[in-house]
Design a protein around this motif. Structure first.
Motif, PDB file in Angstrom:
ATOM      1  N   UNK A  33       4.176   3.346 -11.579  1.00 50.47           N
ATOM      2  CA  UNK A  33       3.451   4.567 -11.216  1.00 50.47           C
ATOM      3  C   UNK A  33       2.003   4.240 -10.843  1.00 50.47           C
ATOM      4  N   UNK A  34       1.336   3.424 -11.662  1.00 52.28           N
ATOM      5  CA  UNK A  34      -0.057   3.075 -11.393  1.00 52.28           C
ATOM      6  C   UNK A  34      -0.187   2.367 -10.043  1.00 52.28           C
ATOM      7  N   UNK A  35       0.731   1.457  -9.760  1.00 47.34           N
ATOM      8  CA  UNK A  35       0.689   0.734  -8.485  1.00 47.34           C
ATOM      9  C   UNK A  35       0.936   1.688  -7.320  1.00 47.34           C
ATOM     10  N   UNK A  36       1.945   2.531  -7.432  1.00 49.47           N
ATOM     11  CA  UNK A  36       2.248   3.476  -6.349  1.00 49.47           C
ATOM     12  C   UNK A  36       1.086   4.431  -6.120  1.00 49.47           C
ATOM     13  N   UNK A  37       0.527   4.924  -7.179  1.00 47.18           N
ATOM     14  CA  UNK A  37      -0.613   5.846  -7.065  1.00 47.18           C
ATOM     15  C   UNK A  37      -1.810   5.162  -6.403  1.00 47.18           C
ATOM     16  N   UNK A  38      -2.069   3.922  -6.776  1.00 47.33           N
ATOM     17  CA  UNK A  38      -3.169   3.163  -6.185  1.00 47.33           C
ATOM     18  C   UNK A  38      -2.935   2.924  -4.706  1.00 47.33           C
ATOM     19  N   UNK A  39      -1.723   2.557  -4.334  1.00 49.23           N
ATOM     20  CA  UNK A  39      -1.388   2.335  -2.926  1.00 49.23           C
ATOM     21  C   UNK A  39      -1.511   3.638  -2.149  1.00 49.23           C
ATOM     22  N   UNK A  50      -4.189  -4.553  -5.462  1.00 49.44           N
ATOM     23  CA  UNK A  50      -3.497  -3.595  -6.323  1.00 49.44           C
ATOM     24  C   UNK A  50      -3.551  -4.082  -7.768  1.00 49.44           C
ATOM     25  N   UNK A  51      -3.289  -5.372  -7.977  1.00 51.17           N
ATOM     26  CA  UNK A  51      -3.307  -5.893  -9.347  1.00 51.17           C
ATOM     27  C   UNK A  51      -4.696  -5.754  -9.960  1.00 51.17           C
ATOM     28  N   UNK A  89       1.612   0.123   2.070  1.00 50.24           N
ATOM     29  CA  UNK A  89       1.404   1.543   2.359  1.00 50.24           C
ATOM     30  C   UNK A  89       2.534   2.338   1.714  1.00 50.24           C
ATOM     31  N   UNK A  90       2.211   3.547   1.344  1.00 48.49           N
ATOM     32  CA  UNK A  90       3.212   4.424   0.748  1.00 48.49           C
ATOM     33  C   UNK A  90       4.074   5.035   1.852  1.00 48.49           C
ATOM     34  N   UNK A  91       5.338   5.253   1.555  1.00 48.20           N
ATOM     35  CA  UNK A  91       6.255   5.873   2.512  1.00 48.20           C
ATOM     36  C   UNK A  91       6.309   7.377   2.241  1.00 48.20           C
ATOM     37  N   UNK A  92       6.872   8.145   3.162  1.00 51.42           N
ATOM     38  CA  UNK A  92       7.067   9.575   2.876  1.00 51.42           C
ATOM     39  C   UNK A  92       7.886   9.795   1.599  1.00 51.42           C
TER      40      UNK A  92
END
Length: 186
Positions: A33-39, A50-51, A89-92
């Protein structure tokens, strides 16, 4: 002892987080979650960034990123600036997931400290931040806050704690280890 209590609270925090998310059909871990939110908040970061932003080991973050790619919530592409780097990058699908689990994440945060009232929660978080800032450099993966433009009124409070002191606990520990390793065995 503080170390035991911190470890125990971490165990509880992870369990509460995973229970809340499993209730909405998500198997995300707190680190994912933290990684996805940061991205999501900083598109185009590389894996090492990210790390640093989430204070997670650079070697281990590779597996986290790989799982996020396999889940289809982020994409990894070769950087246009540095062909050796991969930008994330985050996807839809990832954006939809963040939106869907946001209420569960908020509830997990509340439930972790359910034994504290509002004032105690604020004080606890303030003290946690103070302790973490003082020892940030001693961890295997120090937190590195994202670069952001500073105004004239900012600066000192955003600076890394060890920079203002000419070196933090991490540097002192490294010097102590070197002294110990350089001693002749008796």
């Amino acid at each position: 002892m503080p170390g035991h209590l911190i470890r125990r609270l971490q165990q509880i925090a992870v369990a509460v987080f995973q229970n809340e998310l499993s209730a909405v059909g998500s198997d995300f871990t707190p680190v994912q979650y933290a990684a996805l939110r940061t991205i999501s908040e900083h598109p185009g970061l590389d894996q090492a960034s990210v790390s640093a932003f989430i204070a997670y080991d650079r070697v281990t973050i590779g597996g986290v990123i790989e799982r996020l790619v396999l889940k289809g919530v982020i994409e990894r592409e070769i950087s246009k600036k540095d062909r050796r780097a991969r930008v994330l990058t985050i996807t839809p699908k990832g954006r939809d997931l963040l939106e869907r689990i946001a209420p569960s994440v908020s509830e997990a945060q509340r439930a972790m400290l359910s034994g504290l009232d509002e004032a105690e929660t604020a004080e606890f978080i303030r003290l946690l931040r103070k302790a973490i800032d003082a020892s940030n450099e001693s961890g295997r993966a120090p937190l590195r806050r994202p670069e952001r433009p500073q105004t004239a009124s900012q600066g000192a409070e955003d600076a890394a704690p060890s920079a203002a002191k000419g070196g933090g606990i991490h540097q002192r520990c490294q010097r102590r280890r070197r002294r110990t390793l350089n001693k002749d065995p008796e």
